[in-house]
Motif scaffolding. Structure first.
Motif, PDB file in Angstrom:
ATOM      1  N   ARG A 192       0.808  -1.212   0.000  1.00 24.17           N
ATOM      2  CA  ARG A 192       0.000   0.000   0.000  1.00 24.17           C
ATOM      3  C   ARG A 192       0.846   1.270   0.000  1.00 24.17           C
ATOM      4  NH1 ARG A 192      -5.178  -0.518   1.909  1.00 24.17           N
ATOM      5  NH2 ARG A 192      -5.325   1.696   1.366  1.00 24.17           N
ATOM      6  N   GLY A 193       2.173   1.099  -0.079  1.00 25.61           N
ATOM      7  CA  GLY A 193       3.031   2.273  -0.078  1.00 25.61           C
ATOM      8  C   GLY A 193       3.408   2.678   1.337  1.00 25.61           C
ATOM      9  N   ARG A 194       4.128   3.788   1.429  1.00 26.97           N
ATOM     10  CA  ARG A 194       4.620   4.269   2.721  1.00 26.97           C
ATOM     11  C   ARG A 194       3.536   5.113   3.386  1.00 26.97           C
ATOM     12  NH1 ARG A 194      10.120   7.205   1.854  1.00 26.97           N
ATOM     13  NH2 ARG A 194      10.018   7.184   4.134  1.00 26.97           N
ATOM     14  N   SER A 195       2.705   4.456   4.158  1.00 26.02           N
ATOM     15  CA  SER A 195       1.623   5.170   4.833  1.00 26.02           C
ATOM     16  C   SER A 195       1.231   4.435   6.107  1.00 26.02           C
ATOM     17  CB  SER A 195       0.416   5.327   3.906  1.00 26.02           C
ATOM     18  OG  SER A 195      -0.072   4.063   3.515  1.00 26.02           O
ATOM     19  N   TYR A 196       0.400   5.087   6.912  1.00 24.68           N
ATOM     20  CA  TYR A 196      -0.074   4.531   8.163  1.00 24.68           C
ATOM     21  C   TYR A 196      -1.599   4.543   8.175  1.00 24.68           C
ATOM     22  CZ  TYR A 196       4.703   5.344   9.873  1.00 24.68           C
ATOM     23  OH  TYR A 196       6.058   5.349  10.042  1.00 24.68           O
ATOM     24  N   GLU A 197      -2.178   3.556   8.845  1.00 23.93           N
ATOM     25  CA  GLU A 197      -3.622   3.528   9.040  1.00 23.93           C
ATOM     26  C   GLU A 197      -3.932   4.107  10.414  1.00 23.93           C
ATOM     27  OE1 GLU A 197      -7.211   0.309   9.797  1.00 23.93           O
ATOM     28  OE2 GLU A 197      -5.404  -0.332   8.733  1.00 23.93           O
ATOM     29  N   VAL A 198      -4.788   5.109  10.457  1.00 22.22           N
ATOM     30  CA  VAL A 198      -5.178   5.730  11.716  1.00 22.22           C
ATOM     31  C   VAL A 198      -6.307   4.905  12.337  1.00 22.22           C
ATOM     32  CG1 VAL A 198      -6.061   7.814  12.814  1.00 22.22           C
ATOM     33  CG2 VAL A 198      -4.561   8.003  10.818  1.00 22.22           C
ATOM     34  N   LYS A 199      -6.117   4.456  13.563  1.00 19.93           N
ATOM     35  CA  LYS A 199      -7.125   3.629  14.220  1.00 19.93           C
ATOM     36  C   LYS A 199      -8.289   4.497  14.695  1.00 19.93           C
ATOM     37  CE  LYS A 199      -5.893   0.015  16.555  1.00 19.93           C
ATOM     38  NZ  LYS A 199      -5.323  -0.892  17.568  1.00 19.93           N
ATOM     39  N   GLN A 200      -9.491   4.017  14.466  1.00 13.45           N
ATOM     40  CA  GLN A 200     -10.695   4.749  14.831  1.00 13.45           C
ATOM     41  C   GLN A 200     -11.126   4.396  16.261  1.00 13.45           C
ATOM     42  OE1 GLN A 200     -11.819   7.084  12.465  1.00 13.45           O
ATOM     43  NE2 GLN A 200      -9.829   6.390  11.703  1.00 13.45           N
ATOM     44  N   PRO A 201     -11.898   5.286  16.903  1.00 15.59           N
ATOM     45  CA  PRO A 201     -12.326   5.024  18.290  1.00 15.59           C
ATOM     46  C   PRO A 201     -12.997   3.666  18.478  1.00 15.59           C
ATOM     47  CG  PRO A 201     -12.823   7.282  17.690  1.00 15.59           C
ATOM     48  CD  PRO A 201     -12.320   6.614  16.441  1.00 15.59           C
ATOM     49  N   ALA A 202     -13.860   3.269  17.542  1.00 12.30           N
ATOM     50  CA  ALA A 202     -14.553   1.980  17.678  1.00 12.30           C
ATOM     51  C   ALA A 202     -13.570   0.817  17.648  1.00 12.30           C
ATOM     52  CB  ALA A 202     -15.585   1.828  16.563  1.00 12.30           C
TER      53      ALA A 202
END
Length: 218
Positions: free
Chosen positions: A106-116
């Motif tokens: 997916r390339g150089r990136s991060y997934e931001v975790k959601q409150p749920a």
């Protein structure tokens, strides 16, 4: 807005091409100028939506989340490094449970975790650690040290996660009542910045305003 600002800066750079130097008197090449111009544009646009005064003394992780992570579910690595520069490391945000690395494809990136997504972990964390903001002998608030200390944004995420899951938020609002002004300011800020979180923010804000009425009925 960023594009317009960068365009105007590039116009000036082009006008003085060859004569633009850094603090050591060395010529600034185009690729380095572009990096600096992006930083300038970011700093200028941040002023359009600064953090409320109630949130001036936040922990670094919560500050970076509110200013750089809350608007998207995926953030480019360069944007994360820019937001954390001189404050903390991206790994600190991963350790805090606020984001995870994306797969290599997916390339150089991060997934931001959601409150749920964080709700189960946060419930366990708060139940194990009890109330975390206690005044000491001198009336100052002391926070526990260590890898698993709770952050301000953890409390906000817990409230949002509970509301999204249809759980009772009122006991937790009462537990965090010492930080009500900060929590209200954070929810209003998130409501204005995050389209996905806005409905849940409004729900918790409504409960926050109605809490005295619930207590009166009780």
């Amino acid at each position: 807005m960023n594009i317009v600002l960068i365009g105007k800066c590039l116009e000036l750079y082009s006008k003085h091409y060859g004569a633009v130097v850094d603090h050591e008197g060395k010529n600034v090449p185009l690729h380095e100028a572009l990096k600096q111009l992006r930083d300038i544009a970011d700093q200028m646009t941040e002023r359009e939506r600064p953090l409320p005064s109630e949130l001036e003394d936040l922990d670094p992780e919560s500050r970076v989340y509110l200013r750089a992570l809350c608007t998207a579910k995926e953030v480019k690595s360069d944007d994360v490094h820019r937001a954390t520069r001189g404050i903390l490391e991206p790994a600190d945000l991963i350790d805090a449970g606020l984001m995870i690395k994306m797969r290599a494809g997916r390339g150089r990136s991060y997934e931001v975790k959601q409150p749920a997504e964080r709700l189960t972990e946060l419930l366990e964390q708060f139940r194990n650690h009890g109330v975390q903001s206690q005044p000491n002998l001198f009336g100052e608030v002391e926070r526990p040290r260590g890898k698993h200390q709770t952050l301000f944004i953890d409390r906000v995420h817990l409230l949002l996660g509970l509301a999204e899951a249809g759980e009772n938020v009122l006991p937790w609002l009462d537990r965090f009542r010492g930080e009500t002004p900060q929590i209200r300011a954070a929810l209003e800020y998130l409501e204005g910045r995050s389209r996905s979180l806005a409905p849940t923010c409004r729900k918790v804000l409504g409960l926050l305003e109605a809490r005295p009425l619930f207590k009166g009925v009780a």
